[in-house]
Design an enzyme around this catalytic site. Structure first.
Site, mmCIF file in Angstrom:
data_model
loop_
_atom_site.group_PDB
_atom_site.id
_atom_site.type_symbol
_atom_site.label_atom_id
_atom_site.label_comp_id
_atom_site.label_asym_id
_atom_site.label_seq_id
_atom_site.Cartn_x
_atom_site.Cartn_y
_atom_site.Cartn_z
ATOM 1 N N ARG A 1 0.812 -1.221 0.000
ATOM 2 C CA ARG A 1 0.000 0.000 0.000
ATOM 3 C C ARG A 1 0.852 1.281 0.000
ATOM 4 O O ARG A 1 0.482 2.296 0.577
ATOM 5 C CB ARG A 1 -0.929 0.055 1.218
ATOM 6 C CG ARG A 1 -1.990 -1.011 1.226
ATOM 7 C CD ARG A 1 -2.951 -0.803 0.062
ATOM 8 N NE ARG A 1 -4.168 -1.574 0.237
ATOM 9 C CZ ARG A 1 -4.333 -2.839 -0.119
ATOM 10 N NH1 ARG A 1 -3.349 -3.495 -0.700
ATOM 11 N NH2 ARG A 1 -5.489 -3.454 0.055
ATOM 12 N N SER B 1 -10.767 -0.896 3.193
ATOM 13 C CA SER B 1 -10.044 -1.228 4.429
ATOM 14 C C SER B 1 -9.661 0.065 5.138
ATOM 15 O O SER B 1 -9.031 0.934 4.527
ATOM 16 C CB SER B 1 -8.756 -1.979 4.120
ATOM 17 O OG SER B 1 -9.036 -3.189 3.480
ATOM 18 N N GLU C 1 -5.101 2.874 6.980
ATOM 19 C CA GLU C 1 -4.717 2.862 5.577
ATOM 20 C C GLU C 1 -5.320 4.093 4.910
ATOM 21 O O GLU C 1 -4.774 4.659 3.969
ATOM 22 C CB GLU C 1 -5.281 1.590 4.931
ATOM 23 C CG GLU C 1 -4.643 1.256 3.611
ATOM 24 C CD GLU C 1 -5.634 0.814 2.563
ATOM 25 O OE1 GLU C 1 -5.353 1.035 1.386
ATOM 26 O OE2 GLU C 1 -6.683 0.270 2.913
#
Ligand code: EPU
Length: 341
Positions: free
Chosen positions: A163, A238, A337
């Protein structure tokens, strides 16, 4: 063309559905217009470039300019057994997945149904079901605000990680605007169906008999089953990253789990990735609400705003409550995130 709207409502530009406004909203159609967009943005104290706002939480009205690229073009550079796609940053990733898989091209099928645009997906190295944008991105064209010009970054310079990428690194924050991405896809079958849920779907099938559209549809079905439909239930996917911890920390969590099996992935660097969803579920948060913010009942990694009534502070309160429970029970600090603006 560059369009400018002052005091703009961002509700349609963040998938959490936060009713926040920005002082100026600037959209453009061509990378050549970026210098003009930056000039208009410089009249305000700050600016930020967004994609479709699918990984953002606006924490309040934004006193700066919000920039967005509308370009959605795709060019094909055909080679014998593969195709180099030259894609504009503003194209929806899922549209690109559909277009390429419908043409029988392999490489993007596992990224089906990820909300967001191609440029932002590269910056944060979006990934799912064993695939990541960074695997396919051979060259990234980014406007460098310091140099005032576009630079071309080959894959090995992009520092793609879980990520993250070089474009997101703290020292580069706000420096680059990714406007075009070259992605390599294949004409020959190369299914990547190792992810357990996918493996199960295609059990007994000869991988060579699969089509990319079939894999795409299987991925989309798995996502539909687990994740909220972004068109119906506002969220940013998420909310937390899966923590990557040292082996000793993992052993400690196993001990604290009092006999429960702790799923995990061993990483190449000897570290262990633990599913945050599991940690959150063990702390009893699955399906629970705190005020108008709710933890998704099938995937507790996702915080939702089901009735569109949550304010940014409600989402943050739930984030903090979840993180505090996981820290207290397992001694692991969860990192969001989702990016806060
Ligand atoms: N799990 C639970 N309870 C649940 C759901 C999951 O304990 O209710 C545990 C299970 O052990 C399961 C494990 O979590 O095996 C992993 O679950 P899942 O396969 O759903 O993946 P994830 O690690 O929770 C990540 C990505 C998702 C991506 C999926 C599939 C992150 C932060 N999230 O989730 O990405 O779709 O893998 O590859 O890495 C997103 O970034 O917005 C996103 C949805």
């Amino acid at each position: 063309m560059v369009s400018t709207i002052d005091n703009y409502d961002l509700s349609e530009h963040n998938t959490f559905g936060m009713k926040v406004r920005c002082a100026r909203f600037l959209e453009y159609d061509r990378p050549q217009e970026i210098p003009e967009v930056l000039r208009l943005a410089a009249e305000l104290p700050r600016h930020i470039h967004i994609g479709s706002g699918s990984n953002l939480l606006f924490t309040q009205d934004y006193d700066g300019a919000v920039l967005h690229c509308r370009a959605k073009g795709i060019k094909y550079m055909d080679m014998i057994d593969r195709v180099n796609l030259v894609v504009d940053a503003g194209m929806k990733l899922d549209d690109l997945v559909r277009i390429t898989t419908d043409q029988g091209l392999w490489g993007l099928e596992n990224l089906a149904s990820i909300p967001g645009e191609v440029g932002a997906a590269v910056v944060q190295n979006a990934g799912a079901y064993g695939a990541e944008m960074g695997y396919r991105a051979m060259d990234v064209h980014a406007f460098d605000k310091q140099l005032g010009d576009t630079l071309y970054f080959p894959q090995w310079d992009c520092d793609f990680g879980y990520r993250t990428s070089m474009f997101k690194a703290p020292e580069n924050k706000g420096r680059y605007i990714v406007h075009t991405v070259e992605l390599l896809v294949y004409k020959f079958p190369c299914p990547n169906i190792e992810y357990p849920a996918l493996k199960k779907v295609f059990e007994g099938r000869d991988p060579k008999s699969l089509t990319p559209a079939e894999v795409r549809d299987a991925v989309a079905a798995i996502r539909r089953d687990k994740l909220p439909d972004p068109a119906v239930v506002p969220s940013a996917g998420s909310y937390f990253k899966n923590p990557v911890v040292d082996r000793e920390v993992y052993d400690r969590v196993v001990a604290a789990a009092s006999g429960l099996t702790l799923p995990h992935y061993d990483m190449e660097n000897g570290k262990v990735k633990i599913p945050a969803a599991w940690l959150i579920e063990q702390c009893g948060w699955k399906g629970k609400s705190l005020g108008p913010a709710t933890v998704w009942h099938n995937q507790p990694l996702v915080i939702t705003n089901p009735d569109r009534k949550a304010q940014p502070a409600d989402i943050i309160a739930l984030e903090r409550a979840i993180a505090a429970s996981v820290l207290e029970r397992f001694g692991i600090e969860l990192t969001p995130e989702v990016e806060k603006v």
